[in-house]
Design a protein around this motif. Structure first.
Motif, PDB file in Angstrom:
ATOM      1  N   ARG A 163      95.075  49.903  19.301  1.00 54.87           N
ATOM      2  CA  ARG A 163      96.253  49.269  19.887  1.00 54.87           C
ATOM      3  C   ARG A 163      96.249  49.494  21.394  1.00 54.87           C
ATOM      4  NH1 ARG A 163     102.577  49.659  18.052  1.00 54.87           N
ATOM      5  NH2 ARG A 163     103.297  48.217  19.629  1.00 54.87           N
ATOM      6  N   VAL A 164      96.517  48.423  22.125  1.00 57.87           N
ATOM      7  CA  VAL A 164      96.551  48.455  23.588  1.00 57.87           C
ATOM      8  C   VAL A 164      97.967  48.098  24.028  1.00 57.87           C
ATOM      9  CG1 VAL A 164      95.608  47.446  25.696  1.00 57.87           C
ATOM     10  CG2 VAL A 164      94.134  47.738  23.690  1.00 57.87           C
ATOM     11  N   SER A 165      98.537  48.924  24.851  1.00 63.72           N
ATOM     12  CA  SER A 165      99.865  48.667  25.396  1.00 63.72           C
ATOM     13  C   SER A 165      99.802  47.483  26.358  1.00 63.72           C
ATOM     14  CB  SER A 165     100.342  49.911  26.139  1.00 63.72           C
ATOM     15  OG  SER A 165     101.399  49.602  27.015  1.00 63.72           O
ATOM     16  N   PRO A 166     100.835  46.627  26.382  1.00 61.18           N
ATOM     17  CA  PRO A 166     100.846  45.544  27.359  1.00 61.18           C
ATOM     18  C   PRO A 166     100.658  46.025  28.799  1.00 61.18           C
ATOM     19  CG  PRO A 166     102.527  45.146  25.718  1.00 61.18           C
ATOM     20  CD  PRO A 166     101.979  46.533  25.462  1.00 61.18           C
ATOM     21  N   MET A 167     101.094  47.245  29.102  1.00 61.09           N
ATOM     22  CA  MET A 167     100.944  47.778  30.457  1.00 61.09           C
ATOM     23  C   MET A 167      99.495  48.160  30.775  1.00 61.09           C
ATOM     24  SD  MET A 167     104.408  50.068  30.811  1.00 61.09           S
ATOM     25  CE  MET A 167     104.095  50.960  29.297  1.00 61.09           C
ATOM     26  N   GLU A 168      98.652  48.327  29.745  1.00 63.37           N
ATOM     27  CA  GLU A 168      97.257  48.717  29.949  1.00 63.37           C
ATOM     28  C   GLU A 168      96.302  47.529  30.017  1.00 63.37           C
ATOM     29  OE1 GLU A 168      97.001  52.880  27.489  1.00 63.37           O
ATOM     30  OE2 GLU A 168      97.054  51.022  26.323  1.00 63.37           O
ATOM     31  N   THR A 169      96.791  46.340  29.720  1.00 62.67           N
ATOM     32  CA  THR A 169      95.904  45.191  29.528  1.00 62.67           C
ATOM     33  C   THR A 169      95.146  44.773  30.779  1.00 62.67           C
ATOM     34  OG1 THR A 169      97.733  43.648  29.875  1.00 62.67           O
ATOM     35  CG2 THR A 169      97.231  44.271  27.593  1.00 62.67           C
ATOM     36  N   GLU A 170      95.675  45.070  31.937  1.00 66.05           N
ATOM     37  CA  GLU A 170      94.990  44.697  33.176  1.00 66.05           C
ATOM     38  C   GLU A 170      93.766  45.584  33.425  1.00 66.05           C
ATOM     39  OE1 GLU A 170      96.168  43.324  37.679  1.00 66.05           O
ATOM     40  OE2 GLU A 170      97.566  44.565  36.569  1.00 66.05           O
ATOM     41  N   SER A 171      93.714  46.739  32.785  1.00 64.63           N
ATOM     42  CA  SER A 171      92.599  47.662  33.013  1.00 64.63           C
ATOM     43  C   SER A 171      91.555  47.630  31.897  1.00 64.63           C
ATOM     44  CB  SER A 171      93.123  49.086  33.186  1.00 64.63           C
ATOM     45  OG  SER A 171      93.731  49.535  31.996  1.00 64.63           O
ATOM     46  N   VAL A 172      91.762  46.800  30.872  1.00 65.64           N
ATOM     47  CA  VAL A 172      90.802  46.727  29.767  1.00 65.64           C
ATOM     48  C   VAL A 172      89.947  45.471  29.927  1.00 65.64           C
ATOM     49  CG1 VAL A 172      90.487  46.633  27.265  1.00 65.64           C
ATOM     50  CG2 VAL A 172      92.377  47.968  28.229  1.00 65.64           C
ATOM     51  N   SER A 173      88.692  45.679  30.320  1.00 60.34           N
ATOM     52  CA  SER A 173      87.768  44.554  30.503  1.00 60.34           C
ATOM     53  C   SER A 173      87.224  44.088  29.161  1.00 60.34           C
ATOM     54  CB  SER A 173      86.605  44.975  31.399  1.00 60.34           C
ATOM     55  OG  SER A 173      87.076  45.259  32.695  1.00 60.34           O
ATOM     56  N   LEU A 174      86.955  42.803  29.089  1.00 58.84           N
ATOM     57  CA  LEU A 174      86.417  42.195  27.871  1.00 58.84           C
ATOM     58  C   LEU A 174      84.923  41.938  28.015  1.00 58.84           C
ATOM     59  CD1 LEU A 174      89.293  39.632  27.320  1.00 58.84           C
ATOM     60  CD2 LEU A 174      88.892  41.727  26.015  1.00 58.84           C
TER      61      LEU A 174
END
Length: 91
Positions: free
Chosen positions: A65-76
């Motif tokens: 689970r990824v918090s919406p606040m962390e999504t900018e730092s998770v590269s795909l």
């Protein structure tokens, strides 16, 4: 790169069950969700008025689970899948 977004419940009704998106290398989960929001009639279900993912959106990436606040730092990476759930309710 291509990534898959799978949506459940109300999000599925608006954005479809699965969407394959073409994104540039280095794209993040935030980029992917913003792109998906642009394909539906109710973008405000996922994105607020300043372009952030709404706090109630549940996001899974690699079974984590990824918090919406962390999504900018998770590269795909090519072939990744993101799962989106709306808030759970009922009783």
């Amino acid at each position: 790169m291509k990534i898959l977004i799978r949506c459940y419940a109300r999000f599925r009704d608006t954005f479809g069950e699965e969407q394959t998106l073409e994104l540039p290398e280095g794209a993040t989960i935030l980029d992917a969700v913003r792109t998906l929001a642009g394909t539906g009639s109710d973008a405000e279900l996922l994105i607020d008025n300043v372009g952030n993912i709404r706090s109630y959106v549940m996001i899974m990436h690699h079974d984590i689970r990824v918090s919406p606040m962390e999504t900018e730092s998770v590269s795909l990476s090519d072939g990744d899948m993101i799962i989106l759930f709306p808030p759970v309710s009922g009783g």
